[in-house]
Design a protein around this motif. Structure first.
Motif, PDB file in Angstrom:
ATOM      1  N   GLY A 245      13.858  89.828 152.419  1.00  0.00           N
ATOM      2  CA  GLY A 245      13.319  88.783 153.272  1.00  0.00           C
ATOM      3  C   GLY A 245      14.106  87.504 153.120  1.00  0.00           C
ATOM      4  O   GLY A 245      15.249  87.483 152.661  1.00  0.00           O
ATOM      5  N   GLY A 246      13.474  86.405 153.508  1.00  0.00           N
ATOM      6  CA  GLY A 246      14.116  85.105 153.416  1.00  0.00           C
ATOM      7  C   GLY A 246      13.099  84.029 153.712  1.00  0.00           C
ATOM      8  O   GLY A 246      11.941  84.307 154.001  1.00  0.00           O
ATOM      9  N   GLY A 247      13.530  82.777 153.624  1.00  0.00           N
ATOM     10  CA  GLY A 247      12.621  81.680 153.889  1.00  0.00           C
ATOM     11  C   GLY A 247      13.020  80.416 153.170  1.00  0.00           C
ATOM     12  O   GLY A 247      14.112  80.335 152.564  1.00  0.00           O
ATOM     13  N   PRO A 248      12.158  79.398 153.188  1.00  0.00           N
ATOM     14  CA  PRO A 248      12.509  78.076 152.658  1.00  0.00           C
ATOM     15  C   PRO A 248      12.917  78.062 151.192  1.00  0.00           C
ATOM     16  O   PRO A 248      13.706  77.220 150.778  1.00  0.00           O
ATOM     17  N   ALA A 249      12.367  78.980 150.400  1.00  0.00           N
ATOM     18  CA  ALA A 249      12.660  78.970 148.963  1.00  0.00           C
ATOM     19  C   ALA A 249      13.874  79.825 148.594  1.00  0.00           C
ATOM     20  O   ALA A 249      14.227  79.916 147.414  1.00  0.00           O
ATOM     21  N   GLU A 250      14.530  80.421 149.568  1.00  0.00           N
ATOM     22  CA  GLU A 250      15.570  81.412 149.259  1.00  0.00           C
ATOM     23  C   GLU A 250      16.729  80.833 148.453  1.00  0.00           C
ATOM     24  O   GLU A 250      17.190  81.451 147.489  1.00  0.00           O
ATOM     25  N   ARG A 251      17.201  79.655 148.822  1.00  0.00           N
ATOM     26  CA  ARG A 251      18.349  79.086 148.104  1.00  0.00           C
ATOM     27  C   ARG A 251      18.024  78.881 146.624  1.00  0.00           C
ATOM     28  O   ARG A 251      18.808  79.261 145.754  1.00  0.00           O
ATOM     29  N   ASP A 252      16.866  78.298 146.335  1.00  0.00           N
ATOM     30  CA  ASP A 252      16.481  78.064 144.939  1.00  0.00           C
ATOM     31  C   ASP A 252      16.291  79.376 144.185  1.00  0.00           C
ATOM     32  O   ASP A 252      16.652  79.484 143.004  1.00  0.00           O
ATOM     33  N   LEU A 253      15.729  80.374 144.852  1.00  0.00           N
ATOM     34  CA  LEU A 253      15.506  81.660 144.197  1.00  0.00           C
ATOM     35  C   LEU A 253      16.825  82.349 143.881  1.00  0.00           C
ATOM     36  O   LEU A 253      16.987  82.932 142.802  1.00  0.00           O
ATOM     37  N   ARG A 254      17.776  82.271 144.793  1.00  0.00           N
ATOM     38  CA  ARG A 254      19.081  82.885 144.533  1.00  0.00           C
ATOM     39  C   ARG A 254      19.784  82.190 143.359  1.00  0.00           C
ATOM     40  O   ARG A 254      20.412  82.850 142.527  1.00  0.00           O
ATOM     41  N   ALA A 255      19.647  80.861 143.301  1.00  0.00           N
ATOM     42  CA  ALA A 255      20.252  80.127 142.192  1.00  0.00           C
ATOM     43  C   ALA A 255      19.583  80.491 140.876  1.00  0.00           C
ATOM     44  O   ALA A 255      20.255  80.679 139.848  1.00  0.00           O
ATOM     45  N   GLN A 256      18.270  80.608 140.878  1.00  0.00           N
ATOM     46  CA  GLN A 256      17.539  80.995 139.667  1.00  0.00           C
ATOM     47  C   GLN A 256      17.950  82.390 139.220  1.00  0.00           C
ATOM     48  O   GLN A 256      18.165  82.640 138.021  1.00  0.00           O
ATOM     49  N   ALA A 257      18.058  83.313 140.169  1.00  0.00           N
ATOM     50  CA  ALA A 257      18.434  84.685 139.831  1.00  0.00           C
ATOM     51  C   ALA A 257      19.855  84.738 139.273  1.00  0.00           C
ATOM     52  O   ALA A 257      20.134  85.472 138.316  1.00  0.00           O
ATOM     53  N   ALA A 258      20.769  83.963 139.866  1.00  0.00           N
ATOM     54  CA  ALA A 258      22.150  83.966 139.393  1.00  0.00           C
ATOM     55  C   ALA A 258      22.268  83.463 137.961  1.00  0.00           C
ATOM     56  O   ALA A 258      23.155  83.885 137.212  1.00  0.00           O
ATOM     57  N   ALA A 259      21.350  82.556 137.573  1.00  0.00           N
ATOM     58  CA  ALA A 259      21.373  82.007 136.222  1.00  0.00           C
ATOM     59  C   ALA A 259      20.591  82.855 135.222  1.00  0.00           C
ATOM     60  O   ALA A 259      20.623  82.574 134.018  1.00  0.00           O
ATOM     61  N   SER A 260      19.926  83.880 135.691  1.00  0.00           N
ATOM     62  CA  SER A 260      19.116  84.720 134.811  1.00  0.00           C
ATOM     63  C   SER A 260      20.002  85.585 133.909  1.00  0.00           C
ATOM     64  O   SER A 260      21.064  86.054 134.329  1.00  0.00           O
TER      65      SER A 260
END
Length: 406
Positions: A245-260
């Protein structure tokens, strides 16, 4: 009966809003009712007039520049044009409150009963979407507008008991309210989707798969799900998280996942066409819905967990009011404390370790949807409301069984 639905937007746009509308209109057609819809400026088709989508007819109102007031006037004119063409017995306006506001003068002019259906309180939806602040002047003004629309509607439908309870506390008469719960068109789901091995291979999925399929709003709690993944992988090394999916929080979630520290165990697919979504359900073991605790999630029931149950998938969700109306903990799904990644990881690990009970739980969950959340039966809840309002309108205006012309 001829029912005209007044809508914020509709098919072919895809959202939980449009899918509920589609289910209502298709189930109405199956019952023998004549239905059509009219949409406002948010549809952004660029043209006005009638359009067909998925066998349903929609009148597209022309957009109006110059702010919300002119937009409302333009929408009211579009509703009036649809009324003259379709000649309905009832106007059925759906959230947000602006739709009811635009429909009300048309209903009064044409002596038609008006049903207003609330899927979420507009002011709470703004808070959930990050565009509003609870208690602000805008929040209070929006709440007042919602109350205004409820007071002027002839009947009010809500999608869950949480919304009904809130309106009762505001002083709305119980006899004015009807609960029309979120449901699933079982004809769309039929047999649960088998695992799509080709898709799983393309996505690099093997072992345990946790999934979320839907819109990425902050209130969905997907940040908690990503935060839980290192703990889940420690307990289940082959676990993977799939976010569709996608939506308003997608950018922050992708950044959080990349830093995990387990970034390699988290997959994003982006938005998928609705016709492709069933394939993704088929590669997921557990659908997770970690919604935050707030007014919106405590009062409103989501649609996605029901779709997951209909698909024969296991469901784990945060213990908020909207989920408790749908899920019986330990029987049809698993509930865990909201806002707690540790508890979330523990709940998922525990469920993954109990594979022996999966088939029975899936069967119970699907049976719940078939018997209590199936649109083929849900639609009957509107029938006595429509009949009562149509009867009252004809009694008040016995010389005209159809709306008068403007």
């Amino acid at each position: 009966m001829r029912i005209l639905h007044i809508l914020d937007h509709s098919l072919p746009l895809q959202s939980g809003y449009t899918f509920r509308t589609r289910a209502i209109m298709k189930a109405s057609q199956a019952r023998g009712w004549q239905v059509a819809g009219v949409t406002g400026a948010r549809q952004r088709t660029g043209a006005s007039g009638w359009e067909e989508s998925d066998g349903l007819s929609f009148y597209r109102s022309p957009g109006s520049a110059g702010g919300e007031l002119r937009g409302l006037v333009g929408f009211a004119r579009g509703i009036a044009a649809a009324v003259r063409a379709f000649r309905p017995d009832v106007l059925h306006a759906h959230s947000p409150a602006l739709d009811a506001l635009a429909a009300w003068p048309v209903a009064a002019l044409h002596r038609l009963p008006l049903v207003y259906e609330i899927r979420a309180f507009w002011e709470d939806a703004a808070v959930g979407n990050g565009t509003g602040v609870e208690g602000s002047w805008r929040y209070r003004a929006t709440r007042a507008l919602e109350n205004w629309a409820v007071a002027r509607a002839d009947a009010v439908a809500v999608i869950c008991d949480g919304l009904k309870g809130d309106l009762l506390a505001r002083g709305v008469a119980a006899e004015k309210l009807v609960v029309s719960p979120n449901g699933v068109d079982m004809a769309l789901f039929g047999t649960p989707a088998p695992r799509d091995e080709a898709l799983a291979a393309t996505l690099g999925l093997s072992g345990d798969v946790i999934g979320f399929i839907g819109s990425f709003y902050p209130y969905e709690g997907l940040d908690d799900l990503i935060a839980a993944m290192p703990m889940l992988v420690a307990a289940r090394p082959d676990a993977t998280l799939l976010l569709v999916g996608g939506g308003p929080a997608e950018r922050d979630l992708r950044a959080q996942a990349a830093a995990s520290p387990v970034a390699d165990r988290i997959r994003f697919t982006g938005r998928m066409p609705h016709g492709e979504v069933e394939r993704y359900y088929g590669v997921v073991d557990i659908l997770a819905y970690p919604r935050k605790a707030m007014r919106l999630t405590e009062l409103v029931t989501p649609l996605k967990p029901l779709e997951a149950m209909a698909q024969g998938r296991l469901v784990a969700a945060s213990d908020v009011g909207g989920h408790r109306e749908l899920i019986r903990d330990g029987e049809t799904g698993t509930l865990f404390p909201p806002g707690d990644p540790v508890a979330l990881a523990g709940a998922l690990a525990g469920l993954l370790a109990e594979r022996g009970g999966w088939d029975a739980r899936r069967a119970r969950a699907r049976q719940f949807v078939e018997t209590e959340r199936n649109w083929s039966s849900n639609i009957a809840r509107y029938d006595p409301v429509y009949q009562r309002l149509i009867g009252a309108a004809r009694k008040a205006n016995p010389w005209s069984r159809q709306p008068v012309q403007a």
